[in-house]
Design an enzyme around this catalytic site. Structure first.
Site, short mmCIF file in Angstrom:
data_model
loop_
_atom_site.label_atom_id
_atom_site.label_comp_id
_atom_site.label_asym_id
_atom_site.label_seq_id
_atom_site.Cartn_x
_atom_site.Cartn_y
_atom_site.Cartn_z
N HIS A 165 -6.05 -3.50 -1.40
CA HIS A 165 -4.53 -3.39 -1.59
C HIS A 165 -4.00 -4.85 -1.39
O HIS A 165 -2.65 -5.05 -1.42
CB HIS A 165 -3.76 -2.36 -0.91
N ASP A 201 -12.95 2.90 -4.78
CA ASP A 201 -11.75 3.70 -4.05
C ASP A 201 -11.00 4.39 -4.89
O ASP A 201 -10.70 4.06 -6.25
CB ASP A 201 -11.08 2.33 -3.19
N HIS A 203 -7.89 4.74 -4.69
CA HIS A 203 -6.71 4.10 -5.08
C HIS A 203 -6.86 2.94 -5.95
O HIS A 203 -7.73 2.03 -5.79
CB HIS A 203 -6.03 3.77 -4.09
N1 Q9C Z 1 0.85 10.46 0.44
C1 Q9C Z 1 -6.95 2.64 0.92
O1 Q9C Z 1 -7.54 3.78 0.71
N2 Q9C Z 1 -0.22 5.46 1.59
N3 Q9C Z 1 -5.69 2.73 1.21
C2 Q9C Z 1 -0.62 6.98 0.87
C3 Q9C Z 1 -0.25 9.23 0.66
C4 Q9C Z 1 -1.22 4.52 1.61
C5 Q9C Z 1 -4.97 3.71 1.06
C6 Q9C Z 1 0.24 7.79 1.22
C7 Q9C Z 1 -2.64 4.70 1.08
C8 Q9C Z 1 -3.29 3.69 1.09
C9 Q9C Z 1 -7.58 1.24 1.36
ZN ZN Z 2 -8.26 4.36 -1.05
#
Ligand code: Q9C
Ligand code: ZN
Length: 365
Positions: A165, A201, A203
């Site tokens: 990210h 991943d 995301h």
């Molecule tokens: N309701 C990685 O997997 N917030 N980052 C999510 C969910 C941030 C994930 C909130 C999630 C970041 C590397």
């Molecule tokens: Zn993730």
């Protein structure tokens, strides 16, 4: 397969994060990496080694030097300004609408504003050991890349904190430096080849997409939850294909809630096909286990046996693999899911261990 690991990740020790303004227990915690380390040690087929320091230059090759400076200074400055808090979280953000029509860009001086100048969200607290841990995660990624440049068919970097990210000038989503992007850029320079990145991943890797958006020497392919529904919300649609000479070297595959093993594997095959059409012998994998059915912040339904098959199919491309850890937040399953994936990538069978040993960080590295 060789594994690069360092206990320095333990220094990024956070208790809570903020979601929609309210504190919740942190998801991206040290136990994640320790679970994976313990399972790989118990397996016996994954020798661990520590990272080599690579310095700041490979980082500023893809990140704004200002972001590096901010992350290095953030905690000491927060302490100096006597912010009596367990962690630094931004107060306000440099949102798109603030700057419309205006060519102004001052980095704030006060830490409460300065954090918001560089940050994506409120879910990525900075504590005393964050910078050291984030620098060590970059060294883990680059050391894994060096192992592959040195002749290994595949290497696994147990990066923590994760990276995908983080964009050129932004941290967030539990990420500070983009480990995979730094490794991919390093690989292009050391090999003289084009390099592909496969991001599995849950995301969308908005940071990796942004860093390579205009570059034709790095292909970015990501399979992820549809941004219409899930974080990071502002990117990950199929019409994002890159710009300029990078047009066509960005491929997004958003998937619906409840995506099953079979649906995921079908999307993986399409993604691997895109990679097969891109020249080069090197593939960086951004590996997340937040696609797992029981992941607390995600909504796919992928199972442990599928990770073995995903690893197998990725390796069957025949490319040299630099596999780097990103997310995955269902702590009890992380060790077995990593073992399944990595054994698949070596085309070895996977027999689940009854109860993978879990011991605190040791001195075995
Ligand atoms: N309701 C990685 O997997 N917030 N980052 C999510 C969910 C941030 C994930 C909130 C999630 C970041 C590397
Ligand atoms: Zn993730």
């Amino acid at each position: 397969m060789r594994v690069v690991y360092t206990p320095q990740h333990l220094a990024h020790d956070i208790a809570s994060e903020t979601i929609m303004g309210l504190p919740v227990p942190a998801n991206e915690v040290a136990e994640r990496a320790e679970r994976i380390r313990a399972a790989l040690e118990a397996d016996g087929g994954f020798p661990l080694q520590g990272p080599e320091a690579h310095g700041a230059e490979p980082i500023t090759a893809v990140h704004d030097p200002g972001l590096l400076r901010f992350l290095a200074e953030a905690w000491p400055q927060a302490r100096r300004e006597a912010i009596d808090r367990p962690a630094l979280i931004p107060e306000g953000f440099a949102a798109r609408g603030y700057f419309q029509e205006m060519a102004i860009a001052h980095e704030p001086k006060a830490i409460s504003g300065r954090a918001g100048y560089w940050a994506l969200d409120t879910s990525t607290p900075i504590v005393a050991g964050t910078y050291a841990a984030a620098r060590a995660a970059v060294d883990v990624a680059l050391t894994a890349a060096d192992l592959v440049l040195g002749g290994e068919r595949a290497a696994y970097g147990l990066c923590r904190p994760p990276g995908h990210h983080a964009s050129r000038s932004m941290y967030g989503g539990y990420c500070f430096f983009n480990n995979a992007a730094i490794a991919a850029d390093w690989l292009t320079k050391r090999s003289g080849e084009r390099v592909a990145i496969l991001d599995v991943d849950f995301h969308h890797g908005n940071g990796t997409q942004q860093i390579f958006w205009r570059r034709d020497d790095v292909l970015y392919v990501s399979i992820h939850g549809d941004p219409d529904r899930v974080y990071p919300y502002f990117s990950g649609w199929t019409d994002e294909r890159g710009e300029g000479s990078g047009t066509g070297t960005n491929v997004n595959v958003p998937l619906p809630a409840g995506t099953s093993d079979d649906e995921y594997l079908a999307a993986l095959d399409r993604s691997l096909d895109a990679i097969a059409h891109f020249p080069g012998s090197l593939l960086v994998v951004s590996l997340g286990f937040d696609t797992y059915a029981l992941d607390p912040i995600s909504d796919f339904a992928v199972t442990t046996p599928a990770y073995h098959e995903i690893g197998r199919r990725v390796a069957a491309l025949g490319r040299r693999l630099v596999i780097l850890q990103e997310g995955g937040y269902h702590r009890p399953s992380l060790g077995e899911n990593a073992r399944a994936w990595l054994r698949g990538a070596e085309d070895r069978e996977f027999d689940p261990l009854p109860a993978a040993g879990f011991t605190p960080a040791g001195t075995k590295v």
